[in-house]
Write a protein that holds these residues in place. Structure first.
Motif, PDB file in Angstrom:
ATOM      1  N   GLU A 460       0.981  -1.509  -0.089  1.00  0.00           N
ATOM      2  CA  GLU A 460       0.214   0.219   0.076  1.00  0.00           C
ATOM      3  C   GLU A 460       0.721   0.944  -0.214  1.00  0.00           C
ATOM      4  N   THR A 461       2.036   0.739   1.042  1.00  0.00           N
ATOM      5  CA  THR A 461       2.968   2.689   0.682  1.00  0.00           C
ATOM      6  C   THR A 461       3.670   2.561  -0.205  1.00  0.00           C
ATOM      7  N   ALA A 462       4.434   1.645  -0.681  1.00  0.00           N
ATOM      8  CA  ALA A 462       4.748   1.538  -1.549  1.00  0.00           C
ATOM      9  C   ALA A 462       4.196   2.004  -3.019  1.00  0.00           C
ATOM     10  N   ALA A 463       3.060   1.502  -3.314  1.00  0.00           N
ATOM     11  CA  ALA A 463       2.109   2.004  -4.708  1.00  0.00           C
ATOM     12  C   ALA A 463       2.136   3.623  -4.733  1.00  0.00           C
ATOM     13  N   ARG A 464       1.366   4.099  -3.030  1.00  0.00           N
ATOM     14  CA  ARG A 464       0.549   5.826  -2.896  1.00  0.00           C
ATOM     15  C   ARG A 464       2.088   6.288  -3.159  1.00  0.00           C
ATOM     16  N   MET A 465       3.224   5.915  -2.251  1.00  0.00           N
ATOM     17  CA  MET A 465       4.502   6.402  -2.950  1.00  0.00           C
ATOM     18  C   MET A 465       5.263   7.002  -3.641  1.00  0.00           C
ATOM     19  N   ALA A 466       5.227   5.630  -3.902  1.00  0.00           N
ATOM     20  CA  ALA A 466       5.112   5.772  -6.092  1.00  0.00           C
ATOM     21  C   ALA A 466       5.016   6.894  -7.201  1.00  0.00           C
ATOM     22  N   ALA A 467       3.398   6.491  -6.779  1.00  0.00           N
ATOM     23  CA  ALA A 467       2.536   7.473  -7.696  1.00  0.00           C
ATOM     24  C   ALA A 467       2.798   8.727  -7.304  1.00  0.00           C
ATOM     25  N   TYR A 468       2.963   9.458  -6.202  1.00  0.00           N
ATOM     26  CA  TYR A 468       3.358  10.903  -5.899  1.00  0.00           C
ATOM     27  C   TYR A 468       4.547  10.926  -6.277  1.00  0.00           C
ATOM     28  N   VAL A 469       5.538  10.650  -5.616  1.00  0.00           N
ATOM     29  CA  VAL A 469       6.960  10.645  -5.982  1.00  0.00           C
ATOM     30  C   VAL A 469       7.381  10.812  -7.674  1.00  0.00           C
ATOM     31  N   HIS A 470       6.363   9.667  -8.745  1.00  0.00           N
ATOM     32  CA  HIS A 470       6.749  10.085  -9.949  1.00  0.00           C
ATOM     33  C   HIS A 470       5.866  10.812 -10.347  1.00  0.00           C
TER      34      HIS A 470
END
Length: 506
Positions: A460-470
């Protein structure tokens, strides 16, 4: 995190605030109207002529109060109150009486025939006909008013929600009968409909106005939808220990590329390395080895038995995360190798691009993916997995059903990419821009997700953080190069600054 509630729950928040602040409903309306008038006056000076269209309910009450507040600041205001049934809501009636005490307002109460005013490009129309409580398409006289406003050259500002637009599902709405706003001033919280691509012509730019609804009620009330904020991601970014080494940040395997598609593996690999992974191995066909070793010297390579494409599943036991899909192609032996890879893998997988397209032919395999796996489809790729969708609302509904039934996380890509958990929880991502609509952007996202999963972030965190930083890296690239001129490689180049902004909570 900004919660997104169904419109019925927003009414409950209003009622809770009125009861527990406590505050009279007319005073809460006044507070909202002051925020609206302030937002309007910050954009347009008193020389701008305003024409206000007010309905018989509380949205109309807001519009009447805004008219009074603008007139008191010296604005020229013309008001049309539509009272065709002879019944106004109590707060709308009160604001009609208050408006009557202000001089200099050109006021018209429409009970039967409506003679439309002249609207020029200099005019600003304030739409206060109907708010978020609407549950059926506009028709009759109100539909005619909406069409008249939409046909004018005036700038349109909608109060809370454009009249005719429903807060969530507009599948059966009549598009011609919805106000096309240039600006929507949403009270306290966004509406789910604002985040769907097909509603952009109606919503335009949207701005949230704090009207002081109960923070306690907002915190306590549950919802499956939220909009991620910068501090949410900054707060869960893990600090790096002084004695950390490359083994501390995970080993990642990327299975990507085929003949003519080496770029996909290069972009994903570079993004992964720019997102903190300790060690990265890229599984590629021999024809791409020289390209990847030259373009991404920090990565190791593992060569497939086939010279031109992925054709044989590989051992994943030594890795903390596996990314598969960018540039794979759809050959028969690639398809078989993908299915073998899923069956043999115990490590969380990020599945993208051609791997998703191949899974569309073998949907049962989605449920066989390892626990904590993440799919990253764009809308067309999702439809190959769940079937055709009429609109974004149906697409989101079907994606949630897939996440739940298969036990996977989904990053549904687009403006306001949405991260969907198996629980049904959805987080919309606010970063990113149209300049990212270019080949390779999705490969970059795959690399970022892969790096975070390898470092031990939960799915969950990986998906949210990746989308945000991308998206944040894309916004930095857009400022530097402009939307027309940026490429996926520019997003990769801007990832370090995006990460630093999270690290330093900038």
């Amino acid at each position: 995190m900004i919660k997104i509630f169904p419109t019925i729950q927003i009414k409950e928040l209003d009622a809770y605030t009125i009861e527990n602040e406590p505050i009279a409903s007319i005073d809460l309306m006044e507070r909202a109207s002051q925020a609206l008038a302030k937002a309007i006056s910050e954009r347009w000076g008193a020389e701008t002529p305003f024409t206000v269209f007010a309905g018989p309910g509380n949205n109309g009450g807001d519009a009447l109060a805004v008219s009074r507040l603008l007139a008191e600041q010296g604005y020229r205001v013309e008001v049309y109150l539509f009272n065709t049934k002879g019944t106004l809501s109590p707060d709308c009636e009160t604001n009609k009486e208050r408006l009557a005490r202000v001089s200099g307002i050109d006021f018209h109460e429409i009970t039967t025939q409506f003679v439309p005013p002249v609207l020029t490009a200099e005019h600003v129309v304030v739409d206060g006909l109907f708010g978020s409580g609407l549950n059926k398409p506009l028709s009759g006289g109100f539909a005619a008013v909406v069409k008249y406003i939409n046909s004018s050259p005036a700038t349109v500002v909608a109060i809370d929600v454009p009249s005719g637009l429903m807060g969530e599902d507009n599948t059966y709405n009549i598009q011609a009968n919805i106000i096309r706003a240039d600006l929507t001033l949403s009270l306290q919280l966004p509406k789910l409909a604002f985040l769907f691509a097909e509603n952009e012509p109606f919503v335009g730019e949207w701005q949230l106005l704090d009207i002081g609804l109960s923070e306690e009620a907002i915190t306590e009330k549950e919802t499956d939808f939220a909009l991620t904020e910068h501090e949410d991601m900054a707060s869960v970014l893990k600090p790096r220990g002084k004695f950390a080494h490359k083994g501390s940040f995970g080993r990642a395997l990327l299975i990507a590329g085929s003949q003519g598609m080496a770029g996909a593996s290069v972009l994903a690999a570079r993004a992964c390395l720019r997102s903190g992974v300790g060690l990265l191995t890229v599984h590629i066909p021999f024809c791409n080895n020289f390209i990847v070793q030259t373009a991404v010297p920090e990565a190791m390579t593992e060569i497939d038995i086939n010279d031109v494409r992925f054709s044989c599943a590989t051992d994943t036991d030594d890795y903390q995360a596996v990314g598969i899909g960018p540039g794979l192609g759809r050959a028969e032996d690639t398809e078989a190798a993908l299915l073998d890879q899923i069956d043999s893998c115990q490590t969380p997988m990020i599945v993208d691009a051609d791997a998703l397209n191949l899974l569309g032919e073998h949907r049962s395999y989605i449920g066989r993916l390892p626990k904590g796996s993440i799919l990253t489809p764009h809308p067309k790729e999702l439809e190959r997995l769940v079937g055709k969708c009429q609109n974004s609302y149906e697409r989101l509904t079907k994606a949630r059903e897939l996440a739940k039934s298969a036990g996977v996380y989904i990053i549904l890509k687009g403006a306001y990419s949405v991260i969907i958990a198996p629980s049904g929880k959805c987080w919309f991502n606010p970063t990113g821009n149209p300049g990212m609509a270019t080949g390779g952007s999705g490969d970059v996202l795959t690399g970022v997700v892969l790096a975070l999963l390898a470092q031990g972030y939960d799915a969950e965190t990986a998906a949210r953080m990746a989308a945000y930083v991308h998206g944040l890296a894309g916004d930095i690239a857009c400022k530097k190069h402009g939307a027309m001129g940026m490429t996926a490689g520019d997003i990769v180049t801007c990832l370090p600054l995006a990460w630093r902004m999270l690290e330093e909570k900038l």
